[in-house]
Design a protein around this motif. Structure first.
Motif, mmCIF file in Angstrom:
data_model
loop_
_atom_site.group_PDB
_atom_site.id
_atom_site.type_symbol
_atom_site.label_atom_id
_atom_site.label_comp_id
_atom_site.label_asym_id
_atom_site.label_seq_id
_atom_site.Cartn_x
_atom_site.Cartn_y
_atom_site.Cartn_z
ATOM 1 N N PHE A 489 0.867 -1.174 0.000
ATOM 2 C CA PHE A 489 0.000 0.000 0.000
ATOM 3 C C PHE A 489 0.907 1.229 0.000
ATOM 4 O O PHE A 489 1.729 1.416 0.907
ATOM 5 N N HIS A 491 1.458 5.418 -0.261
ATOM 6 C CA HIS A 491 0.794 6.686 0.032
ATOM 7 C C HIS A 491 0.638 7.489 -1.250
ATOM 8 O O HIS A 491 1.594 7.647 -2.027
ATOM 9 N N LYS A 492 -0.564 7.995 -1.487
ATOM 10 C CA LYS A 492 -0.865 8.656 -2.759
ATOM 11 C C LYS A 492 -0.057 9.931 -2.964
ATOM 12 O O LYS A 492 0.260 10.297 -4.097
ATOM 13 N N ASP A 524 -10.462 -4.943 -0.991
ATOM 14 C CA ASP A 524 -10.763 -3.536 -0.737
ATOM 15 C C ASP A 524 -9.783 -3.050 0.332
ATOM 16 O O ASP A 524 -9.737 -3.611 1.433
ATOM 17 N N PRO A 525 -8.960 -2.018 0.030
ATOM 18 C CA PRO A 525 -7.962 -1.555 1.007
ATOM 19 C C PRO A 525 -8.558 -1.262 2.377
ATOM 20 O O PRO A 525 -7.876 -1.436 3.401
ATOM 21 N N PRO A 534 -8.384 5.807 2.200
ATOM 22 C CA PRO A 534 -8.379 6.840 1.156
ATOM 23 C C PRO A 534 -7.008 7.455 0.893
ATOM 24 O O PRO A 534 -6.784 8.046 -0.163
ATOM 25 N N TYR A 536 -4.177 5.787 0.663
ATOM 26 C CA TYR A 536 -3.258 4.845 0.035
ATOM 27 C C TYR A 536 -3.870 4.223 -1.216
ATOM 28 O O TYR A 536 -5.092 4.154 -1.360
ATOM 29 N N GLU A 537 -2.978 3.778 -2.094
ATOM 30 C CA GLU A 537 -3.403 3.016 -3.265
ATOM 31 C C GLU A 537 -2.648 1.694 -3.322
ATOM 32 O O GLU A 537 -1.525 1.591 -2.806
ATOM 33 N N LYS A 538 -3.271 0.700 -3.933
ATOM 34 C CA LYS A 538 -2.620 -0.607 -4.052
ATOM 35 C C LYS A 538 -1.544 -0.554 -5.141
ATOM 36 O O LYS A 538 -1.797 -0.067 -6.246
ATOM 37 N N ASN A 539 -0.363 -1.032 -4.810
ATOM 38 C CA ASN A 539 0.702 -1.134 -5.794
ATOM 39 C C ASN A 539 0.279 -2.115 -6.883
ATOM 40 O O ASN A 539 -0.234 -3.199 -6.582
ATOM 41 N N ARG A 540 0.513 -1.771 -8.138
ATOM 42 C CA ARG A 540 0.037 -2.598 -9.243
ATOM 43 C C ARG A 540 1.125 -3.472 -9.860
ATOM 44 O O ARG A 540 0.879 -4.226 -10.796
#
Length: 944
Positions: A489, A491-492, A524-525, A534, A536-540
């Protein structure tokens, strides 16, 4: 009377013709039905472990001849170790994630499918491929835990891979950064070092001028009183990198010259290049000039020069500072190297060391190979097509000194066979030289691991050492869908990892263990992060597929002290005793396994590495469909039998290239037939023999029989030592020599008379059969790891079918003999004398005086020790020489052998020519010894 019926002729159901292609599949089915692998495990229970960890073939496409070589070699080792007193498991594996399978899904179903659909189809496709390959591997006679292999896509393996990632992160080896990595436009992803190969390519080689930005500063560096106009010159074969130029590199210790041209160029009167390159460069450019000043490269540091397209577009109105770099050489070019840090590792490191930050790097090439649309003059163009346009623009700006096509070796993707570039991208790396909180760097640990590993052949050590010593940081991340996710995860805003990353990785791993990598896609994070979701985003990114196979020592074997719940940790041990793969795996699986193990446990995951070469045709050419020289293992098995493929593999020196062709296989078949004929003779002549009922003590055996056991023991010792050193071609050679020369041309040739003509229950015959029993047991068990089908068939015939398998047996214990060395020396000399006698007999046969050797008589003249032991053999000497009479005479000087044609009658039964043929009126065609063997107490023999 039909005397032929009185002979003890061989009887065995073991056929002369193997009919391998037809009969082998039945053995494969029987082994599976009777659960032979499980029987071996039961028989080996409690013994010391020996673990050959299987390097997983990729689950895509039918197996090829290289796969067959690899699996047969592994099978030989595992079987030989089990029979040598070890508990040697063989758990086969498959590599299941990665690009090739994803490409197959794209070809079949199109691109831009939802991730969930790609993963489901890829998983199903991998299962199909595994089943096809498994059938072919079984057909080769490979015994393994086929019902319970390890797959890198098994949920437990995928979960453990995430756990391994978490541990190396905690240890401080993983970092994120911008760095040039091998990038394939067709893959749309970074490539591992092992996924890059080299092939010839033609590119425009250009000499480009960078005009002086500050002529006064240049004059000062060269200690000139007045400033000059001009340019510094670089040479490159990648014009497409010039729009991204940000610096120029020179070597601090080299001499650089300022050359004043006789005919000034539009860009000025002087050119700046390395002093050693002045003469050759001026000649190449068609210019003339004079060196007016020189200085060391170190003096040029900090000088600035204008971009060659400075005057062509305001977007290029920037300057390139001079940096000092030790990698600059004088082999080609001008001694000045242009640096585009986004597209070269050395360039990147040089610019970073001089203060350039990631945000400052000019990086206009997109993942598909096109420039971003905003790039001045060349936006939207594919870089390869832009090359001539860039050269043309530089020429128009007056800064092109020369261009010419250059054919050179260049990086290519091993899948697509298309050019690869270095491209700076934000990736996750395992740092080779980052210092963890306590302990050595990864590079230091890996180099120590190489030194502590045993190599077969020995040259593998230097190869792997060089690769570790010189490799860059390992790019762990890939931009694909079918792979184990780097389940971070991020940080955006800051790009930082969540502070609870190790804990979160374990929580994701627990879900993956139940549902596979698909669990990460559906996660779902908020389920793990709560109110922080909200932010963080999942690393792809997914993990490099080499990390998949490179961590199997932990995910399968269980790691050190079984600290990871490996899928087969209960049967296997860590570290593995042996890894065995092709020579390309020095940069592949051997390499990635070493790095992951050092990060996790501080040492190599294996005690030894065995490397085999690639298969080529009879002319030494690589296998190629276009050339038409591909040899498919399936076709060889269907035509000649997998046994021939196994024998070819074992009899070839795998340390170099392995040559195969129809002619080579024909020779292998001939060698196989000689071995099979030997087995048929052995089995046929002990068909009525039971060791407990008929066997003799070793001291009661005839001397030649005891010598035969000494020969067999020596052969067995040599072959076992070959197995233990993995020198299979030497083992095969020794077995073949034993069958053809020690047995066929000597012992069995002599033995036929005694086996066939003496009494069925006589000591003479039982002595021979006792020796043959032990020879047969030794030979079959030694052959079994290589000639598995034939050994199993012969073993069943030896026991009238009343046994499960030969593969639960140990190597045979031959009867011990106190005077073995003395026997060996005596009979070795006797064989030399016999060989000379055979040559003399053959010479006489060539004249037509005799037919078979039994029509000959020998007179041998000798003295000393030769005389003593030749006379000690008494009348048995003629049986050893296979003649009807052999007399020994004393005479000084060199030994002499005289051959004469016999004048005696031929016995109808034994074919010997004897004076006593016909003395028994009831049997006028028989000699005295045949009469005695048939109707009396039997002839007297003691030695042969």
């Amino acid at each position: 009377m039909d005397y032929r019926k009185t002979l003890n002729l061989p009887e065995t159901p073991f056929p002369m013709r193997g009919d391998l292609a037809k009969r082998e599949p039945k053995w494969v089915a029987e082994w599976e039905e009777n659960r032979i692998y499980a029987a071996i495990r039961q028989a080996s229970k409690g013994r010391p472990k020996f673990v050959l960890h299987d390097g997983p073939p990729y689950a895509n496409g039918d197996i090829h001849i290289g796969h067959a070589v690899n699996k047969v070699l592994k099978d030989i080792i595992v079987k030989s170790r089990n029979m040598d007193g070890y508990d040697a498991h063989y758990v086969p594996g498959w590599d299941c994630h990665g690009m090739p399978i994803e490409i197959q899904i794209e070809k079949k179903y199109g691109k831009h499918l939802p991730v969930e659909e790609v993963q489901a189809k890829a998983r199903a496709y991998a299962h199909e491929q595994i089943e096809r390959q498994r059938v072919d591997f079984k057909r080769l006679g490979v015994l393994a835990d086929w019902s319970n292999p390890y797959l890198t896509m098994n949920y437990q393996n995928e979960a453990n891979e995430l756990r391994a990632l978490g541990r190396i992160m905690e240890k401080g080896f993983v970092f994120r950064g911008l760095k040039p990595v091998n990038w394939c436009f067709d893959c749309g992803s970074a490539l591992a070092e092992a996924e890059v190969e080299y092939a010839d390519r033609t590119d425009p080689a250009v000499y480009v001028a960078f005009p002086f930005n500050d002529p006064e500063a240049v004059a000062k560096a060269f200690d000139l009183k007045e400033a000059k106009t001009g340019a510094i010159v670089i040479w490159t074969t990648t014009p497409w990198t010039l729009p991204s130029n940000q610096a120029l590199n020179v070597h601090p210790e080299l001499d650089y010259a300022l050359v004043e041209l006789n005919s000034p160029r539009a860009g000025g009167s002087c050119l700046l290049i390395a002093a050693e390159r002045v003469e050759s460069c001026l000649q190449e450019w068609g210019l003339e000039g004079t060196v007016i000043a020189q200085c060391k490269g170190s003096v040029l540091a900090g000088l600035a020069f204008r971009h060659p397209l400075y005057s062509a577009h305001e977007g290029y109105q920037r300057i390139a500072p001079v940096y000092l770099a030790d990698y600059v050489s004088l082999e080609t070019g001008t001694g000045v190297v242009h640096a585009a840090p986004a597209y070269g590792v050395d360039d990147f490191l040089s610019c970073r060391s001089h203060g350039l930050h990631d945000d400052d790097i000019i990086n206009p090439v997109m993942g598909d190979g096109h420039y971003v649309n905003s790039l001045p003059l060349f936006g939207g163009q594919l870089i390869w097509k832009a090359n001539p346009e860039i050269v043309k623009a530089i020429d128009s700006a007056g800064n092109l000194l020369k261009q010419e096509p250059l054919k050179h070796s260049y990086m290519h993707c091993w899948r697509h066979k298309t050019p690869v570039i270095y491209r700076a991208t934000s990736q996750w790396f395992a740092g080779m030289d980052r210092e963890p909180s306590n302990g050595p760097t990864l590079r230091e640990m890996a180099l120590n691991g190489v030194e502590s590993t045993q190599f077969f052949p020995s040259w593998g050590r230097a190869r792997l050492h060089a690769m570790i010593a010189n490799r860059p940081d390992w790019t762990l991340s890939r931009q694909r869908q079918w792979g184990v996710p780097m389940a971070f995860f991020v940080h955006k805003e800051t790009g930082e990892l969540h502070p609870r990353t190790p804990e979160l990785l374990e929580q994701v791993a627990q879900r993956v263990e139940k549902e596979g990598i698909e669990a990460w896609q559906s996660l779902d994070p908020a389920e793990l992060l709560g109110d922080e979701a909200p932010l963080y985003e999942k690393n792809r990114d997914t993990l490099d597929v080499w990390f998949d196979s490179g961590t199997t020592h932990a995910t399968v074997l269980g790691g050190r002290d079984h600290d990871m719940n490996g899928s087969h940790a209960d049967e296997l041990t860590w570290p593995a005793d042996l890894y065995l793969e092709g020579s390309d795996q020095h940069r592949g699986w051997f390499h990635s396994s070493l790095l992951t193990s050092c990060m996790l446990y501080g040492r190599a995951p294996y005690k030894a590495l065995l490397t085999h070469g690639f298969v080529v045709d009879g002319k030494g050419r690589k296998m190629s469909k276009s050339v038409g020289n591909v040899v498919a293992p399936q076709k060889v098995s269907d035509a000649l039998g997998a046994e021939i493929l196994r024998l070819w593999t074992a009899s070839t020196d795998y340390s170099g290239e392995l040559s195969i062709s129809d002619e080579i296989l024909k020779r292998v078949v001939e060698g196989y037939r000689r071995i099979r004929n030997t087995l048929k003779f052995l089995l046929g002549n002990i068909n009525d023999f039971d060791l407990e009922r008929d066997g003799l003590a070793v001291n009661d055996l005839f001397e030649i029989d005891r010598y035969a056991l000494v020969m067999t023991q020596a052969m067995q010792d040599e072959v076992l030592e070959c197995y233990r050193r993995y020198e299979f071609h030497t083992a095969v050679s020794r077995l073949q020599i034993f069958c053809s020369e020690d047995l066929g041309a000597f012992y069995l040739d002599i033995l036929k008379d005694r086996l066939y003509t003496t009494g069925a229950q006589s000591q003479a015959r039982r002595s021979a059969q006792t020796a043959l029993y032990h020879i047969t047991h030794s030979l079959l068990r030694l052959m079994a790891p290589i000639l598995s089908f034939t050994a199993e068939e012969a073993w069943k015939d030896l026991h009238n079918g009343d046994v499960l398998t030969i593969f639960t047996e140990r190597y045979h214990d031959l009867p011990a003999q106190d005077n073995a060395n003395e026997l060996a020396e005596k009979w070795a000399r006797l064989r030399e004398i016999r060989a000379e006698a055979m040559r003399r007999i053959e010479d006489v046969r060539a004249t037509g005086q005799i037919g078979s050797s039994l029509a000959a008589e020998l007179d041998i003249y000798a003295h000393g020790s030769d005389l003593v032991f030749l006379r000690s053999l008494n009348d048995d000497l003629r049986f050893i020489m296979i003649v009807s009479r052999a007399n020994v005479h004393e005479r000084e000087g060199d030994m002499a052998i005289e051959v004469s044609a016999t004048q005696q009658e031929k016995c109808e039964r034994c074919w010997h020519h004897r004076a006593d043929v016909g003395q028994n009126t009831d049997h006028p065609t028989l000699c005295g010894r045949c009469t005695s063997n048939l109707f009396e107490t039997g002839e007297s023999r003691h030695y042969a």
